[in-house]
Design a protein around this motif. Structure first.
Motif, PDB file in Angstrom:
ATOM      1  N   GLN A 395      33.919  41.598  43.545  1.00 53.31           N
ATOM      2  CA  GLN A 395      34.120  41.100  44.923  1.00 53.31           C
ATOM      3  C   GLN A 395      34.525  39.628  44.891  1.00 53.31           C
ATOM      4  O   GLN A 395      35.402  39.180  45.612  1.00 53.31           O
ATOM      5  CB  GLN A 395      32.842  41.292  45.745  1.00 53.31           C
ATOM      6  N   ARG A 396      33.853  38.884  44.026  1.00 46.42           N
ATOM      7  CA  ARG A 396      34.150  37.456  43.869  1.00 46.42           C
ATOM      8  C   ARG A 396      35.609  37.227  43.434  1.00 46.42           C
ATOM      9  O   ARG A 396      36.220  36.223  43.763  1.00 46.42           O
ATOM     10  CB  ARG A 396      33.182  36.949  42.807  1.00 46.42           C
ATOM     11  N   TYR A 397      36.153  38.183  42.651  1.00 48.57           N
ATOM     12  CA  TYR A 397      37.512  38.041  42.106  1.00 48.57           C
ATOM     13  C   TYR A 397      38.573  38.701  42.990  1.00 48.57           C
ATOM     14  O   TYR A 397      39.707  38.894  42.565  1.00 48.57           O
ATOM     15  CB  TYR A 397      37.579  38.641  40.683  1.00 48.57           C
ATOM     16  N   GLY A 398      38.185  39.104  44.223  1.00 45.80           N
ATOM     17  CA  GLY A 398      39.166  39.725  45.120  1.00 45.80           C
ATOM     18  C   GLY A 398      39.583  41.107  44.653  1.00 45.80           C
ATOM     19  O   GLY A 398      40.698  41.556  44.934  1.00 45.80           O
ATOM     20  N   THR A 399      38.695  41.790  43.954  1.00 46.68           N
ATOM     21  CA  THR A 399      38.967  43.119  43.403  1.00 46.68           C
ATOM     22  C   THR A 399      37.944  44.095  43.997  1.00 46.68           C
ATOM     23  O   THR A 399      36.870  44.293  43.425  1.00 46.68           O
ATOM     24  CB  THR A 399      38.839  43.081  41.855  1.00 46.68           C
ATOM     25  N   PRO A 400      38.235  44.663  45.172  1.00 44.28           N
ATOM     26  CA  PRO A 400      37.218  45.463  45.857  1.00 44.28           C
ATOM     27  C   PRO A 400      36.694  46.607  44.992  1.00 44.28           C
ATOM     28  O   PRO A 400      37.493  47.283  44.328  1.00 44.28           O
ATOM     29  CB  PRO A 400      37.957  46.005  47.085  1.00 44.28           C
ATOM     30  N   PRO A 401      35.391  46.809  44.977  1.00 44.98           N
ATOM     31  CA  PRO A 401      34.832  47.885  44.154  1.00 44.98           C
ATOM     32  C   PRO A 401      34.768  49.230  44.881  1.00 44.98           C
ATOM     33  O   PRO A 401      34.628  49.280  46.098  1.00 44.98           O
ATOM     34  CB  PRO A 401      33.408  47.380  43.862  1.00 44.98           C
ATOM     35  N   VAL A 402      34.880  50.295  44.097  1.00 43.36           N
ATOM     36  CA  VAL A 402      34.647  51.659  44.592  1.00 43.36           C
ATOM     37  C   VAL A 402      33.331  52.089  43.978  1.00 43.36           C
ATOM     38  O   VAL A 402      33.223  52.207  42.753  1.00 43.36           O
ATOM     39  CB  VAL A 402      35.772  52.605  44.128  1.00 43.36           C
ATOM     40  N   VAL A 403      32.314  52.278  44.793  1.00 40.12           N
ATOM     41  CA  VAL A 403      30.974  52.528  44.253  1.00 40.12           C
ATOM     42  C   VAL A 403      30.293  53.683  44.970  1.00 40.12           C
ATOM     43  O   VAL A 403      30.657  54.033  46.085  1.00 40.12           O
ATOM     44  CB  VAL A 403      30.055  51.280  44.404  1.00 40.12           C
ATOM     45  N   ARG A 404      29.259  54.209  44.288  1.00 40.23           N
ATOM     46  CA  ARG A 404      28.419  55.178  44.970  1.00 40.23           C
ATOM     47  C   ARG A 404      27.259  54.441  45.628  1.00 40.23           C
ATOM     48  O   ARG A 404      26.793  53.427  45.101  1.00 40.23           O
ATOM     49  CB  ARG A 404      27.859  56.191  43.979  1.00 40.23           C
TER      50      ARG A 404
END
Ligand code: ADP
Ligand code: GLC
Length: 482
Positions: A395-404
């Protein structure tokens, strides 16, 4: 006066790390130290440690004998410091047990190695005349600490006001050994204080012993602290944890923004910020090029940096990602090691999708940072996740996560809603291929709406996961244990 703390861990970055425990065991002492605590971390001097400078021997802590059942060991204590920090780190040297390349080993003496670390930390405090108000143990490796204090060291007034905290980073690892190990641990005279059902079943568990005797127990996120009270996530310890629920606290990990932030990360090819993301584009093309992938895909670059174990939902990814690679102009970049079956799977994917999928195995700190920065989406479909750090880094790196939605992932990522513009990633509920497919579909739809995507990135980059606040919560817990 802030309390004094002795902090015990099997890992501490950058010296020794296999996963998030290493990051946390470096960051938490550092931030407590900055807040004015006298913190003394203890770590084994493993054979492979690369140290910035020669560690100094600690006076009066040389060749200290420790008897573990029929074994006589001797350890010596050395002092070094975290790079760029004036926080001392104490290394326990005992070559017969730690002088090997690996942090964890399969030579049948793990119980001796970590019992020695624990005993050495206490013996060292005695020799340094250091009376910690808090002994903070982490995971099963040092979980015998509360019992040793209560038995072997109960005579020592130095520890009269000492309280113990045990942090649970992952219940999947419990340190369970056959019952004969009790003698090796020097606990035979105190067997009445061990978990009796376990003994009857012919085993002894480090973690259970810690749960029985620690003054306070913490889990590394609020949701995980609740989940582990259930049979589904308790790994057989839920009954014991429910009995201790009054002493169990959830405190989420933070992230060390001095190491993990795109504005100052020296390990990535270009730096960037939420205001100016042009550096991220450079990181992206550099990542693809350096791994031999085709440039300028229309779709997103998916990244993963992970231990390859069932916990991380690798099977879900395996069920979904090949079809996505076949159908869309996307890229996949994976860095991970562990389970040979998973390693083979990702090698196969790389062969099947040349130019589109790249897999690297082994530890690579630089590549871990370059993936966080150069990917567009970060995949973390964990079946369970006590806290998880990568989703916060991403998130900090502007890379949205896909998570459960589980454990710390549930606490640190919110599903992006394009109508309201709120949210920082893509969150699915069911640990099934259909669940992950749904989340990836949502992500791809959002990707094609550039304004929404920028908003999503900005939301994540604005999140505050700082250790200052989380270390403050540990400090509050320490202070409450009078
Ligand atoms: P866990 O502790 O369960 O492995 P976390 O998300 O808490 O999960 O922490 C993982 C940490 O390990 C992160 O700092 C991640 O970058 C790092 N990591 C995992 N695999 C590798 C690897 N192969 N090389 C470098 N770093 C890795
Ligand atoms: C464990 C967990 C991970 C957590 C890390 C640090 O390895 O698997 O979720 O972030 O410990 O607490």
């Amino acid at each position: 006066m802030p309390p004094t703390v002795a902090f015990l861990s099997a890992e501490m970055a950058p010296f020794a790390k296999t996963g998030g425990l290493g990051d946390v065991a470096a960051a938490l002492p550092r931030y407590l130290h900055r807040a004015g605590h006298d913190v003394r971390p203890f770590l084994p001097w493993y054979g492979h440690l690369e140290l910035p400078a020669a560690p100094r021997p600690v006076p009066f802590a040389r060749d200290v004998p420790v008897r573990l059942g029929r074994w006589d060991f001797r350890f010596s204590l050395f002092e070094t410091a975290l790079p760029g920090e004036d926080l001392p780190v104490f290394l326990v040297s005992c070559p017969p047990l730690f002088g090997r390349r690996e942090i964890y080993s399969a030579r049948g003496d793990e119980h001796l190695r970590f019992a020695l670390l624990t005993r050495a930390a206490v013996e060292s405090c005695q020799r340094m005349g250091f009376a910690p108000r808090i002994f903070h143990a982490n995971d099963w490796h040092t979980a015998l600490l509360p019992l040793y204090l209560r038995t072997h060291y109960s005579w020592d007034r130095l520890f009269a006001r000492t309280r113990t905290v045990l942090t649970l980073h992952n219940l999947a690892y419990q340190g369970v050994f056959p019952e004969w190990a009790v003698a090796d641990l020097d606990l035979a005279p105190h067997a009445g204080l061990l978990h009796q059902e376990d003994l009857r079943a012919g085993r002894v568990s480090f973690l259970k012993t810690g749960l029985l005797h620690a003054d306070a127990i913490t889990a590394v996120s609020g949701t995980y602290a609740r989940e582990i009270l259930t049979p589904e996530h308790g790994f057989g310890l839920d009954g014991l944890l429910r009995a201790r629920a009054g002493s169990l606290h959830g405190i989420a990990n933070g992230i060390d923004t001095e190491i993990w932030s795109p504005e100052r990360d020296a390990l990535i090819p270009a730096r960037y910020s939420a205001e100016d993301l042009s550096g991220k584009d450079l990181c992206r093309s550099h990542l693809l090029q350096s791994l031999g992938l085709l440039p300028r895909p229309k779709g997103p670059v998916l990244g993963m940096v992970t231990r390859l174990t069932a916990q991380k939902g690798i099977d879900l990814a395996a069920a979904v990602v090949p079809d996505l690679l076949a159908a869309a102009d996307v890229r996949l970049v994976v860095l991970g090691g562990g389970d040979p079956g998973h390693v083979e799977f990702f090698r196969g994917l790389q062969r099947r999708f040349p130019g589109k999928a790249a897999f690297r195995t082994g530890r690579d700190e630089g590549l871990a940072h370059r993936i966080e920065a150069g990917a567009d989406l970060f995949l973390m479909p964990s079946l369970f996740e006590p806290c998880g750090l990568n989703q916060m880094y991403s998130q900090r790196y502007g890379t949205p996560p896909v998570v459960r939605r589980t454990g710390g992932l549930a606490d640190t990522v919110t599903h992006f809603d394009r109508r309201t513009g709120e949210g920082t990633g893509f969150v699915f509920d069911h640990p099934t291929a259909a669940g992950l497919e749904w989340a990836l579909r949502e992500a791809l739809e959002c990707w094609s709406d550039r304004r929404a995507w920028r908003r999503l990135q900005a939301n994540g980059m604005a999140m505050d996961f700082s250790w200052e606040r989380q270390a403050g919560r540990y400090a509050g817990l320490y202070a409450s244990l009078s």
